[in-house]
Design an enzyme around this catalytic site. Structure first.
Site, PDB file in Angstrom:
ATOM      1  N   HIS A   1       0.832  -1.208   0.000  1.00  0.00           N
ATOM      2  CA  HIS A   1       0.000   0.000   0.000  1.00  0.00           C
ATOM      3  C   HIS A   1       0.868   1.261   0.000  1.00  0.00           C
ATOM      4  CE1 HIS A   1      -4.102  -1.714   1.529  1.00  0.00           C
ATOM      5  NE2 HIS A   1      -3.588  -2.413   0.535  1.00  0.00           N
TER       6      HIS A   1
ATOM      7  N   TYR B   1      -9.370   5.033   7.859  1.00  0.00           N
ATOM      8  CA  TYR B   1      -9.529   5.299   9.299  1.00  0.00           C
ATOM      9  C   TYR B   1     -10.550   6.428   9.409  1.00  0.00           C
ATOM     10  CZ  TYR B   1      -5.158   2.743  10.259  1.00  0.00           C
ATOM     11  OH  TYR B   1      -4.175   1.777  10.375  1.00  0.00           O
TER      12      TYR B   1
ATOM     13  N   PRO C   1      -4.425  -0.357  18.843  1.00  0.00           N
ATOM     14  CA  PRO C   1      -4.119  -0.786  17.469  1.00  0.00           C
ATOM     15  C   PRO C   1      -4.220   0.309  16.403  1.00  0.00           C
ATOM     16  CG  PRO C   1      -6.212  -1.716  18.210  1.00  0.00           C
ATOM     17  CD  PRO C   1      -5.612  -1.036  19.391  1.00  0.00           C
TER      18      PRO C   1
ATOM     19  N   LYS D   1       0.873  -0.740  15.165  1.00  0.00           N
ATOM     20  CA  LYS D   1       2.282  -0.828  15.600  1.00  0.00           C
ATOM     21  C   LYS D   1       2.634  -2.087  16.405  1.00  0.00           C
ATOM     22  CE  LYS D   1       4.041   2.728  13.805  1.00  0.00           C
ATOM     23  NZ  LYS D   1       3.853   2.145  12.490  1.00  0.00           N
TER      24      LYS D   1
ATOM     25  N   TYR E   1       3.804   6.105  10.606  1.00  0.00           N
ATOM     26  CA  TYR E   1       2.957   4.966  10.230  1.00  0.00           C
ATOM     27  C   TYR E   1       3.767   3.919   9.473  1.00  0.00           C
ATOM     28  CZ  TYR E   1      -1.228   2.416   8.852  1.00  0.00           C
ATOM     29  OH  TYR E   1      -2.179   1.434   8.687  1.00  0.00           O
TER      30      TYR E   1
HETATM   31  P1  RFL Z   1       1.336 -12.648  21.339  1.00  0.00           P
HETATM   32  O1  RFL Z   1       0.914 -12.669  19.921  1.00  0.00           O
HETATM   33  O2  RFL Z   1       0.300 -12.321  22.368  1.00  0.00           O
HETATM   34  O3  RFL Z   1       1.987 -14.060  21.658  1.00  0.00           O
HETATM   35  C1  RFL Z   1       2.315 -14.460  22.969  1.00  0.00           C
HETATM   36  C2  RFL Z   1       2.262 -15.973  23.048  1.00  0.00           C
HETATM   37  O4  RFL Z   1       2.617 -16.392  24.357  1.00  0.00           O
HETATM   38  C3  RFL Z   1       1.722 -17.416  24.773  1.00  0.00           C
HETATM   39  N1  RFL Z   1       1.677 -17.448  26.245  1.00  0.00           N
HETATM   40  C4  RFL Z   1       2.315 -18.373  26.997  1.00  0.00           C
HETATM   41  N2  RFL Z   1       3.094 -19.398  26.668  1.00  0.00           N
HETATM   42  C5  RFL Z   1       3.598 -20.163  27.674  1.00  0.00           C
HETATM   43  N3  RFL Z   1       3.325 -19.928  28.997  1.00  0.00           N
HETATM   44  C6  RFL Z   1       2.540 -18.886  29.358  1.00  0.00           C
HETATM   45  N4  RFL Z   1       2.285 -18.652  30.661  1.00  0.00           N
HETATM   46  C7  RFL Z   1       2.008 -18.064  28.345  1.00  0.00           C
HETATM   47  N5  RFL Z   1       1.209 -16.973  28.352  1.00  0.00           N
HETATM   48  C8  RFL Z   1       1.022 -16.611  27.077  1.00  0.00           C
HETATM   49  C9  RFL Z   1       0.406 -17.033  24.137  1.00  0.00           C
HETATM   50  O5  RFL Z   1      -0.471 -18.146  24.017  1.00  0.00           O
HETATM   51  C10 RFL Z   1       0.861 -16.512  22.790  1.00  0.00           C
HETATM   52  O6  RFL Z   1       0.910 -17.523  21.801  1.00  0.00           O
HETATM   53  O7  RFL Z   1       2.539 -11.640  21.592  1.00  0.00           O
HETATM   54  P2  RFL Z   1       3.764 -11.204  20.625  1.00  0.00           P
HETATM   55  O8  RFL Z   1       4.397 -12.412  20.012  1.00  0.00           O
HETATM   56  O9  RFL Z   1       4.558 -10.245  21.408  1.00  0.00           O
HETATM   57  O10 RFL Z   1       3.055 -10.445  19.389  1.00  0.00           O
HETATM   58  C11 RFL Z   1       2.398  -9.207  19.571  1.00  0.00           C
HETATM   59  C12 RFL Z   1       1.246  -9.059  18.578  1.00  0.00           C
HETATM   60  O11 RFL Z   1       0.434 -10.209  18.661  1.00  0.00           O
HETATM   61  C13 RFL Z   1       0.401  -7.813  18.843  1.00  0.00           C
HETATM   62  O12 RFL Z   1       1.203  -6.723  19.212  1.00  0.00           O
HETATM   63  C14 RFL Z   1      -0.422  -7.384  17.605  1.00  0.00           C
HETATM   64  O13 RFL Z   1      -1.390  -8.341  17.268  1.00  0.00           O
HETATM   65  C15 RFL Z   1      -1.113  -6.038  17.862  1.00  0.00           C
HETATM   66  N6  RFL Z   1      -1.969  -5.631  16.758  1.00  0.00           N
HETATM   67  C16 RFL Z   1      -1.474  -5.049  15.618  1.00  0.00           C
HETATM   68  N7  RFL Z   1      -0.138  -4.900  15.453  1.00  0.00           N
HETATM   69  C17 RFL Z   1       0.382  -4.395  14.293  1.00  0.00           C
HETATM   70  O14 RFL Z   1       1.607  -4.262  14.169  1.00  0.00           O
HETATM   71  N8  RFL Z   1      -0.413  -4.022  13.224  1.00  0.00           N
HETATM   72  C18 RFL Z   1      -1.771  -4.131  13.310  1.00  0.00           C
HETATM   73  O15 RFL Z   1      -2.450  -3.852  12.308  1.00  0.00           O
HETATM   74  C19 RFL Z   1      -2.352  -4.641  14.543  1.00  0.00           C
HETATM   75  N9  RFL Z   1      -3.668  -4.791  14.655  1.00  0.00           N
HETATM   76  C20 RFL Z   1      -3.368  -5.789  16.877  1.00  0.00           C
HETATM   77  C21 RFL Z   1      -4.198  -5.347  15.809  1.00  0.00           C
HETATM   78  C22 RFL Z   1      -3.952  -6.363  18.015  1.00  0.00           C
HETATM   79  C23 RFL Z   1      -5.329  -6.493  18.096  1.00  0.00           C
HETATM   80  N10 RFL Z   1      -5.865  -7.091  19.267  1.00  0.00           N
HETATM   81  C24 RFL Z   1      -6.675  -8.233  19.226  1.00  0.00           C
HETATM   82  C25 RFL Z   1      -5.347  -6.690  20.548  1.00  0.00           C
HETATM   83  C26 RFL Z   1      -5.575  -5.463  15.886  1.00  0.00           C
HETATM   84  C27 RFL Z   1      -6.144  -6.010  17.031  1.00  0.00           C
HETATM   85  C28 RFL Z   1      -7.653  -6.080  17.103  1.00  0.00           C
HETATM   86  C1  PHB Z   2      -6.099  -4.929  10.850  1.00  0.00           C
HETATM   87  O1  PHB Z   2      -6.203  -5.146   9.627  1.00  0.00           O
HETATM   88  O2  PHB Z   2      -6.415  -5.780  11.689  1.00  0.00           O
HETATM   89  C2  PHB Z   2      -5.620  -3.605  11.298  1.00  0.00           C
HETATM   90  C3  PHB Z   2      -5.131  -2.698  10.371  1.00  0.00           C
HETATM   91  C4  PHB Z   2      -4.706  -1.457  10.785  1.00  0.00           C
HETATM   92  C5  PHB Z   2      -4.760  -1.128  12.117  1.00  0.00           C
HETATM   93  C6  PHB Z   2      -5.226  -2.037  13.051  1.00  0.00           C
HETATM   94  C7  PHB Z   2      -5.677  -3.287  12.649  1.00  0.00           C
HETATM   95  O3  PHB Z   2      -4.359   0.112  12.506  1.00  0.00           O
END
Ligand code: RFL
Ligand code: PHB
Length: 385
Positions: free
Chosen positions: A72, A196, A288, A292, A380
């Site tokens: 993008h 957004y 989110p 980031k 961004y």
């Molecule tokens: P994770 O993905 O939470 O993985 C952690 C893992 O540890 C396990 N765990 C354990 N394992 C052993 N013993 C324990 N006691 C444990 N406790 C937990 C868990 O089961 C899991 O598998 O952390 P990690 O690897 O640091 O990754 C971080 C990302 O997942 C997170 O920051 C992103 O998803 C945030 N996020 C976004 N980030 C972006 O860069 N771009 C985006 O567009 C974006 N959109 C989002 C998001 C997060 C969202 N939610 C659901 C909070 C959109 C949403 C809606």
């Molecule tokens: C997503 O596609 O899940 C998404 C994209 C952009 C954001 C957050 C979540 O800022």
């Protein structure tokens, strides 16, 4: 059992760290509480900065990303129906790639079919100030792993940060008075680029996973439950928050996933406790809005892997000593940007008319200032390490 680095958590942070260490010949084992299918079933991030794409390439897992990811050049901000396109390529010469976190995780899992123990229960961290070891229970049997270092990559609710004595850690937190309700649907995205949208009724985001799969979000109250939101109610609310042409073009369908995430900013300091290091969501959470979270997790483990590899290759601990300060500098900048984007685009119930006028003024300033747009685009698409 013995390994050099015990990694807790097989999310993107833990899997990427394991992969980078593997490629450098540093022995490691990942312990994950859930099953591999459960980890792959979590629908989360969608947008990768160039730095994360480059890291996937360096980890030799970028092939599918380049074939299937959508590059993008910009994004659209919409305020009460007025659209403003932020042209990343023109403003800062960079782009982002839409490629789901699920796919990143799958690529990393496939590159490492073994040496991850899934469904490891009661993971416990011991003696990380001296000779660290980790214990867990699998199928009713308790296991012990001795190691040189522990990498806590187990997310916000993990055991690693919780194992640190309260006096050794300082945390900073803001909980926002709202959440995001997300819906995944097998329909083409309404717009080529992400939208957004700030609307009187609250924030909405039009995102995507592929040319045939879309991800949409609406801001909801902290008390809202997924059960309160039928698909029809979601689509009606989303359309009301978008401008007329976008709403009319929206292709709706049955949801294949729907979930609510509470919005929060959180940072723990420092990131090192003796031989334990925190990375990814275990160390920080961003709302989110700035896309980031996953990108920060990737840049943390890039720095941590470099430090650990330096230790084993040259016997120097300079990288390990500097990891916390180096990572935190980048983390706080991403926290600032995510907090700012969140503040610009959401309805804050307690901020009243003054708050709304300030948001509108900020949007109008952005629309009229290339410098302001450049700042948004620079953040961004990702600040340098
Ligand atoms: P994770 O993905 O939470 O993985 C952690 C893992 O540890 C396990 N765990 C354990 N394992 C052993 N013993 C324990 N006691 C444990 N406790 C937990 C868990 O089961 C899991 O598998 O952390 P990690 O690897 O640091 O990754 C971080 C990302 O997942 C997170 O920051 C992103 O998803 C945030 N996020 C976004 N980030 C972006 O860069 N771009 C985006 O567009 C974006 N959109 C989002 C998001 C997060 C969202 N939610 C659901 C909070 C959109 C949403 C809606
Ligand atoms: C997503 O596609 O899940 C998404 C994209 C952009 C954001 C957050 C979540 O800022």
């Amino acid at each position: 059992m013995r390994t050099q680095v015990a990694i807790i958590g097989a999310g993107p942070a833990g899997l990427m760290l394991g992969r980078l260490l593997d490629l450098a010949g540093v022995d490691n084992l990942i312990l994950e509480r859930k099953s591999a299918d459960y980890v792959l079933g979590r629908i989360r991030a969608g947008v990768l900065e160039q730095g994360a794409v480059d890291l996937m390439d360096r980890a030799q897992v970028g092939q599918r990303l380049h074939a299937e990811g959508l590059v993008h050049d910009g994004t659209v901000l919409s305020f009460d129906g007025d659209d403003l396109r932020i042209d990343f390529t023109r403003l800062v010469g960079r782009q982002v790639t839409v490629y789901g976190q699920t796919e990143v995780t799958r690529d990393l899992m496939e590159a490492r079919p073994d040496r991850t123990i899934y469904e490891a229960e009661d993971v416990d961290l011991h003696d990380f100030d001296g000779s660290p070891w980790v214990s867990w229970v699998k199928d009713g049997v308790t296991h012990r792993l001795d190691c040189d270092f522990i990498a806590g990559c187990d997310g916000y609710h993990g055991v690693s940060r919780a194992s640190v004595p309260a006096a050794a850690i300082k945390t900073f937190e803001r909980i926002y008075p709202f959440g995001w309700l997300g819906l995944l649907v097998d329909r083409p995205p309404v717009s080529q680029e992400l939208i957004y949208a700030r609307h009187q009724r609250g924030f909405a985001l039009c995102s995507q996973r592929s040319l045939t799969r879309s991800r949409y979000y609406v801001q909801v109250g902290t008390d809202d439950k997924v059960e309160d939101w039928s698909d029809d109610r979601f689509w009606d609310e989303l359309r009301r928050r978008l401008n007329e042409e976008t709403a009319a073009a929206m292709q709706t369908g049955p949801s294949i996933e729907k979930s609510i995430a509470q919005l929060r900013s959180f940072v723990a300091e420092p990131l090192r406790f003796g031989r334990l290091f925190l990375a990814g969501d275990a160390a920080h959470i961003v709302p989110p809005t700035g896309a980031k979270g996953l990108n920060l997790a990737m840049s943390d483990v890039d720095m941590l892997a470099e430090a650990l590899i330096g230790f084993y290759r040259d016997g120097t601990s300079t990288g390990l000593d500097g990891y916390s300060a180096r990572a935190l500098t980048r983390i706080w900048k991403a926290e600032r940007f995510s907090w700012w984007m969140t503040g610009l685009l959401h309805d804050f119930p307690d901020d009243g008319d003054f708050g709304r006028r300030m948001q509108r003024a900020e949007f109008d300033y952005l629309a009229g200032s290339l410098a302001a747009q450049q700042s948004l685009a620079e953040n961004y698409t990702g600040l340098p390490q």
